[in-house]
Design an enzyme around this catalytic site. Structure first.
Site, short mmCIF file in Angstrom:
data_model
loop_
_atom_site.label_atom_id
_atom_site.label_comp_id
_atom_site.label_asym_id
_atom_site.label_seq_id
_atom_site.Cartn_x
_atom_site.Cartn_y
_atom_site.Cartn_z
N VAL A 23 1.21 -7.85 8.10
CA VAL A 23 2.27 -7.78 9.10
C VAL A 23 1.88 -6.74 10.17
O VAL A 23 1.49 -5.63 9.84
CB VAL A 23 3.60 -7.35 8.43
CG1 VAL A 23 4.71 -7.18 9.45
CG2 VAL A 23 3.99 -8.35 7.37
N LYS A 26 9.46 0.86 8.34
CA LYS A 26 9.70 1.24 9.74
C LYS A 26 9.90 -0.02 10.57
O LYS A 26 9.08 -0.93 10.52
CB LYS A 26 8.50 2.01 10.27
CG LYS A 26 8.28 3.35 9.57
CD LYS A 26 6.98 4.00 9.97
CE LYS A 26 6.80 5.34 9.25
NZ LYS A 26 5.47 5.93 9.46
N SER A 43 -4.56 2.00 11.02
CA SER A 43 -3.36 1.37 11.58
C SER A 43 -3.64 -0.08 11.96
O SER A 43 -4.50 -0.37 12.78
CB SER A 43 -2.88 2.14 12.81
OG SER A 43 -2.05 1.30 13.59
N ARG A 44 -2.85 -0.98 11.38
CA ARG A 44 -3.07 -2.41 11.69
C ARG A 44 -2.60 -2.72 13.11
O ARG A 44 -3.09 -3.66 13.73
CB ARG A 44 -2.39 -3.30 10.65
CG ARG A 44 -0.94 -3.00 10.43
CD ARG A 44 -0.40 -3.70 9.21
NE ARG A 44 -0.48 -2.87 8.03
CZ ARG A 44 0.36 -2.98 7.01
NH1 ARG A 44 1.30 -3.88 7.01
NH2 ARG A 44 0.25 -2.17 5.98
N ASP A 92 3.75 10.92 14.24
CA ASP A 92 3.51 9.58 13.74
C ASP A 92 2.80 8.72 14.80
O ASP A 92 1.95 7.88 14.48
CB ASP A 92 4.85 8.94 13.33
CG ASP A 92 4.66 7.77 12.39
OD1 ASP A 92 3.52 7.46 12.01
OD2 ASP A 92 5.68 7.14 12.04
N LYS A 126 6.86 3.50 17.65
CA LYS A 126 5.47 3.97 17.81
C LYS A 126 4.49 2.84 17.56
O LYS A 126 3.39 2.84 18.09
CB LYS A 126 5.20 5.16 16.88
CG LYS A 126 5.49 4.90 15.40
CD LYS A 126 4.30 4.70 14.54
CE LYS A 126 4.64 4.02 13.25
NZ LYS A 126 3.68 4.17 12.19
N THR A 171 0.82 -1.21 0.00
CA THR A 171 0.00 0.00 0.00
C THR A 171 0.86 1.26 0.00
O THR A 171 0.56 2.22 -0.71
CB THR A 171 -0.96 0.03 1.20
OG1 THR A 171 -0.23 -0.21 2.39
CG2 THR A 171 -2.05 -1.02 1.08
N TRP A 172 1.95 1.26 0.77
CA TRP A 172 2.75 2.49 0.86
C TRP A 172 3.56 2.71 -0.41
O TRP A 172 3.63 3.82 -0.95
CB TRP A 172 3.62 2.47 2.11
CG TRP A 172 4.23 3.77 2.54
CD1 TRP A 172 5.44 3.93 3.15
CD2 TRP A 172 3.65 5.11 2.46
NE1 TRP A 172 5.65 5.25 3.43
CE2 TRP A 172 4.58 5.99 3.02
CE3 TRP A 172 2.46 5.62 1.95
CZ2 TRP A 172 4.35 7.37 3.09
CZ3 TRP A 172 2.24 7.00 2.02
CH2 TRP A 172 3.17 7.84 2.58
N GLY A 179 6.95 9.76 8.84
CA GLY A 179 6.10 10.77 9.46
C GLY A 179 4.68 10.25 9.59
O GLY A 179 4.42 9.07 9.38
N1 NAD Z 1 0.88 1.67 4.76
C1 NAD Z 1 1.21 2.86 5.23
O1 NAD Z 1 0.36 3.75 5.37
C2 NAD Z 1 2.63 3.16 5.60
C3 NAD Z 1 3.00 4.48 5.88
C4 NAD Z 1 4.30 4.77 6.24
C5 NAD Z 1 5.23 3.73 6.31
N2 NAD Z 1 4.84 2.47 6.03
C6 NAD Z 1 5.87 1.43 6.12
O2 NAD Z 1 6.14 0.97 4.80
C7 NAD Z 1 6.47 -0.42 4.81
C8 NAD Z 1 5.57 -1.12 3.85
O3 NAD Z 1 4.24 -0.97 4.31
P1 NAD Z 1 2.97 -1.36 3.44
O4 NAD Z 1 1.80 -0.82 4.16
O5 NAD Z 1 3.17 -0.98 2.03
O6 NAD Z 1 3.01 -2.94 3.59
P2 NAD Z 1 2.18 -4.03 2.81
O7 NAD Z 1 1.83 -5.10 3.79
O8 NAD Z 1 1.08 -3.41 2.02
O9 NAD Z 1 3.31 -4.60 1.83
C9 NAD Z 1 3.11 -5.79 1.21
C10 NAD Z 1 4.06 -5.83 0.02
O10 NAD Z 1 5.34 -6.28 0.41
C11 NAD Z 1 5.95 -6.86 -0.71
N3 NAD Z 1 6.45 -8.19 -0.35
C12 NAD Z 1 5.74 -9.25 0.09
N4 NAD Z 1 6.54 -10.30 0.28
C13 NAD Z 1 7.78 -9.91 -0.05
C14 NAD Z 1 9.05 -10.54 -0.05
N5 NAD Z 1 9.21 -11.81 0.30
N6 NAD Z 1 10.13 -9.82 -0.43
C15 NAD Z 1 10.00 -8.51 -0.79
N7 NAD Z 1 8.81 -7.87 -0.81
C16 NAD Z 1 7.72 -8.56 -0.45
C17 NAD Z 1 4.89 -7.02 -1.79
O11 NAD Z 1 5.10 -6.01 -2.77
C18 NAD Z 1 3.60 -6.79 -1.03
O12 NAD Z 1 2.59 -6.20 -1.79
C19 NAD Z 1 6.28 -0.86 6.27
O13 NAD Z 1 7.53 -0.92 6.92
C20 NAD Z 1 5.43 0.21 6.90
O14 NAD Z 1 5.69 0.39 8.26
C21 NAD Z 1 3.57 2.15 5.66
#
Ligand code: NAD
Length: 340
Positions: free
Chosen positions: A286, A109, A261-262, A251, A198, A15-16, A143
């Site tokens: 996760v 993060k 937030s999960r 944050d 956080k 998603t990010w 952030g």
């Molecule tokens: N979602 C948010 O709003 C947000 C905001 C700020 C920071 N973050 C941080 O960004 C990071 C990603 O968050 P997210 O929400 O996108 O997570 P997410 O759970 O949506 O990410 C899943 C993605 O991870 C990748 N993935 C899955 N298995 C994998 C593997 N074996 N190897 C490499 N990549 C693989 C795939 O592209 C999958 O779509 C996290 O650390 C999160 O804390 C997220």
């Protein structure tokens, strides 16, 4: 504002990663996204919709690739946007293709349990191994940012952190637009520590909500939670002001008060009596607060810092202590001179 077109490679199509990729694309950059999951690339490039961001249209100009070599090639910026547990393995795969002195931005993060490294420390370590680039320029971008809001252009602020201020400012310029305001900070460790810790506090806030506790408890956990994170950060040499800023308290507020937030959602389920394992299954993704717990405890021990909220969340999540009993223990502690 960003007027120069840059070539940006995004590693991770969660998603990010996808929310940022779309934003960077509509603000005029050439963006290419890679995922370790080939099926995900097939689906995104054909449907132009991310399953967890149904309201976001993926622009036609946004390009996808299944090749990690291609996503790294000829890019001004490489954005690591995989969940924290995959940062090391993704960096290892990317290592041969990262160019000398390339700007690498991390948005994941977390703290690695075995090494206690932050995400940019993992990247420095993994990309610095033999066969990798001669040097890299690392920036942490962190952030109060929900992907769901950035995906639909709601106003957002973020911090571009690096001891290399020139790199931080470059990233500030690339990511700035009329809906994203980017601040800079030299204290990369404080910014990354805040982003990892956080999630643990947000889990605790969720548990409190699930138990039926009110706004008083939520405000207490947020305020005392940032006090714990700051106490640890200062012991580790970070700047105390970082914790009062967007990447710190900002944050924590956004994570601990939102159903996006999960960590918060998983905490609510645990507070309502669900086991931590089932809560993770139900949230379906996760829960980084749980993953960060061992590292948080280890750092607290190493730096001789008192972190009672973190310890209480750990007692509930990893030691089977009932949530209500754990909160009573927290409330009944001997009053002592904690951080003002
Ligand atoms: N979602 C948010 O709003 C947000 C905001 C700020 C920071 N973050 C941080 O960004 C990071 C990603 O968050 P997210 O929400 O996108 O997570 P997410 O759970 O949506 O990410 C899943 C993605 O991870 C990748 N993935 C899955 N298995 C994998 C593997 N074996 N190897 C490499 N990549 C693989 C795939 O592209 C999958 O779509 C996290 O650390 C999160 O804390 C997220």
């Amino acid at each position: 504002m960003n007027v120069t077109k840059r070539n940006i490679g995004v590693l991770g199509a969660g998603t990010w990663g996808m929310a940022l990729a779309r934003m960077l694309c509509v603000s005029g950059n050439d963006v290419q996204v890679w995922s370790a999951i080939e099926k995900e690339i097939d689906s995104l490039s054909s449907t132009r919709v991310h399953p967890n961001l149904p309201g976001m249209k993926v622009p036609d100009e946004l390009r996808f690739t299944k090749s990690i070599e291609e996503v790294c090639k000829d890019k001004d910026v490489l954005l690591f946007a995989v969940p924290s547990v995959f940062v090391r393995s993704t960096a290892a795969k990317a290592r041969p293709y990262v160019a000398d002195d390339q700007i690498i931005v991390d948005v994941a993060k977390g703290i690695e349990p075995d090494t206690l490294y932050t995400m940019t420390e993992i990247l420095a370590d993994e990309l610095g191994k033999e066969g990798g680039p001669k040097g890299i320029r690392l920036v942490a971008l962190s952030g109060p940012t929900h992907a769901e809001e950035v995906a639909v252009d709601l106003p957002t602020t973020i911090v571009s952190a690096s001891p290399d201020m020139e790199a931080a400012k470059f990233v500030q310029e690339v990511f700035s637009n009329s809906v994203m305001r980017v601040y800079t900070n030299e204290d990369i460790k404080g910014v990354e520590l805040s982003g990892a810790m956080k999630n643990v506090i947000a889990l605790g806030v969720g548990i409190s909500t699930g138990l039926g506790y009110g706004d008083n408890a939520r405000a207490a956990l947020i305020t005392r939670g940032i006090a714990e994170i700051a106490r640890l950060g200062v012991a580790m040499g970070c700047n105390v002001h970082t914790f009062a800023g967007l990447a710190g308290i900002g944050d924590l507020i956004v994570t601990a008060t939102s159903m996006h937030s999960r960590n918060n959602r998983a905490g609510i389920l645990i507070g309502k009596g669900e086991t931590p394992e089932n809560a993770v299954k139900e949230v379906g993704m996760v829960v980084e607060g749980m993953n960060a717990l061992p590292a948080a405890l280890e750092l607290a021990e190493q730096y001789q810092v008192d972190m009672p909220i973190v310890q209480t969340v750990n007692a509930i999540v990893n030691k089977g202590m009932g949530a209500a009993e754990a909160v009573r223990t927290l409330m009944d502690r001997d009053p002592k001179n904690e951080l003002k």
